[in-house]
Design a protein around this motif. Structure first.
Motif, PDB file in Angstrom:
ATOM      1  N   GLY A 162       0.803  -1.218   0.000  1.00 28.62           N
ATOM      2  CA  GLY A 162       0.000   0.000   0.000  1.00 28.62           C
ATOM      3  C   GLY A 162       0.834   1.266   0.000  1.00 28.62           C
ATOM      4  N   GLY A 163       0.159   2.372  -0.240  1.00 28.30           N
ATOM      5  CA  GLY A 163       0.809   3.675  -0.221  1.00 28.30           C
ATOM      6  C   GLY A 163       1.334   4.167  -1.553  1.00 28.30           C
ATOM      7  N   LEU A 164       0.946   3.504  -2.658  1.00 30.87           N
ATOM      8  CA  LEU A 164       1.485   3.894  -3.964  1.00 30.87           C
ATOM      9  C   LEU A 164       1.161   5.345  -4.298  1.00 30.87           C
ATOM     10  CD1 LEU A 164       2.919   3.228  -6.616  1.00 30.87           C
ATOM     11  CD2 LEU A 164       0.719   2.436  -7.516  1.00 30.87           C
ATOM     12  N   ALA A 165      -0.095   5.736  -4.176  1.00 32.56           N
ATOM     13  CA  ALA A 165      -0.469   7.107  -4.531  1.00 32.56           C
ATOM     14  C   ALA A 165       0.268   8.119  -3.658  1.00 32.56           C
ATOM     15  CB  ALA A 165      -1.973   7.279  -4.418  1.00 32.56           C
ATOM     16  N   ASP A 166       0.423   7.827  -2.376  1.00 27.37           N
ATOM     17  CA  ASP A 166       1.130   8.729  -1.469  1.00 27.37           C
ATOM     18  C   ASP A 166       2.606   8.835  -1.850  1.00 27.37           C
ATOM     19  OD1 ASP A 166      -0.829   9.294   1.000  1.00 27.37           O
ATOM     20  OD2 ASP A 166      -1.143   7.278   0.207  1.00 27.37           O
ATOM     21  N   LEU A 167       3.212   7.714  -2.125  1.00 25.91           N
ATOM     22  CA  LEU A 167       4.622   7.700  -2.493  1.00 25.91           C
ATOM     23  C   LEU A 167       4.855   8.475  -3.786  1.00 25.91           C
ATOM     24  CD1 LEU A 167       7.434   6.604  -1.753  1.00 25.91           C
ATOM     25  CD2 LEU A 167       6.908   4.615  -3.149  1.00 25.91           C
ATOM     26  N   LEU A 168       3.983   8.272  -4.761  1.00 24.08           N
ATOM     27  CA  LEU A 168       4.135   8.978  -6.035  1.00 24.08           C
ATOM     28  C   LEU A 168       3.878  10.476  -5.882  1.00 24.08           C
ATOM     29  CD1 LEU A 168       2.491   6.445  -8.509  1.00 24.08           C
ATOM     30  CD2 LEU A 168       4.931   6.854  -8.100  1.00 24.08           C
TER      31      LEU A 168
END
Length: 192
Positions: A162-168
């Motif tokens: 999880g956290g792809l959108a946040d990381l990007l």
């Protein structure tokens, strides 16, 4: 409407750059000498100050992510993007801020702790290697470089944990800031 509120509050929270606040409390202004993140604070004021400033900047990311979790739980990336942008381009300090690493770490700590752990582990492993080989040629602090290299691993980890959108979102804001620091000459005495 809630998404806009979260974005504005997170940006304002990010604009409270702990390194600037700390340095001014000490009677100096780090913005005239260095970048106001943990690394710059370490160079200007020592280890204990750097730990305090880094913790404060991480806390901003944590608070922004918790705000998003409470108000827009499906879109925490909005808070992540805004808090990192606020840290990099703070409204309160003439849009002269840090690199955004600590607030991104704080947001990921809430949203995707396993993604953060893997990405952080690789980044920390790269720092001494970079300092020994490329730092003198690139004249860029080791932390932003290691972060840029570690983010692709973070993307892979985020697909699983999880956290792809946040990381990007946070990574994009940091990439803009890093490009800006490389392209725009910094004032005499500033360190990157």
């Amino acid at each position: 409407m809630l998404a806009l509120l979260v974005a504005v509050l997170s940006y304002l929270l990010g604009s409270l750059v702990t390194g600037v606040l700390y340095s001014r409390a000490r009677g100096a202004d780090i913005l005239g000498r260095d970048l106001p993140g943990g690394s710059g604070t370490y160079r200007q004021f020592g280890r204990n100050a750097a730990i305090l400033v880094t913790a404060g900047d991480i806390l901003k990311g944590v608070l922004a992510a918790l705000l998003a979790r409470a108000l827009i739980p499906e879109q925490p990336w909005i808070a992540t993007l805004a808090v990192v942008l606020g840290h990099c381009y703070p409204l309160f300090f003439r849009f002269r801020g840090g690199g955004g690493i600590a607030p991104l770490m704080g947001a990921l700590l809430v949203v995707a702790p396993l993604t953060l752990l893997g990405t952080l582990g690789l980044g920390l492993a790269l720092i001494p290697l970079y300092r020994a080989t490329l730092q003198s040629r690139l004249n860029l602090n080791a932390v932003p470089f290691a972060t840029a290299v570690a983010v692709p691993l973070g993307v892979l980890l985020s697909l699983r944990y999880g956290g792809l959108a946040d990381l990007l979102a946070g990574g994009a804001a940091m990439a803009v800031r890093a490009a800006h620091l490389l392209a725009v000459p910094v004032a005499q005495g500033d360190k990157r």
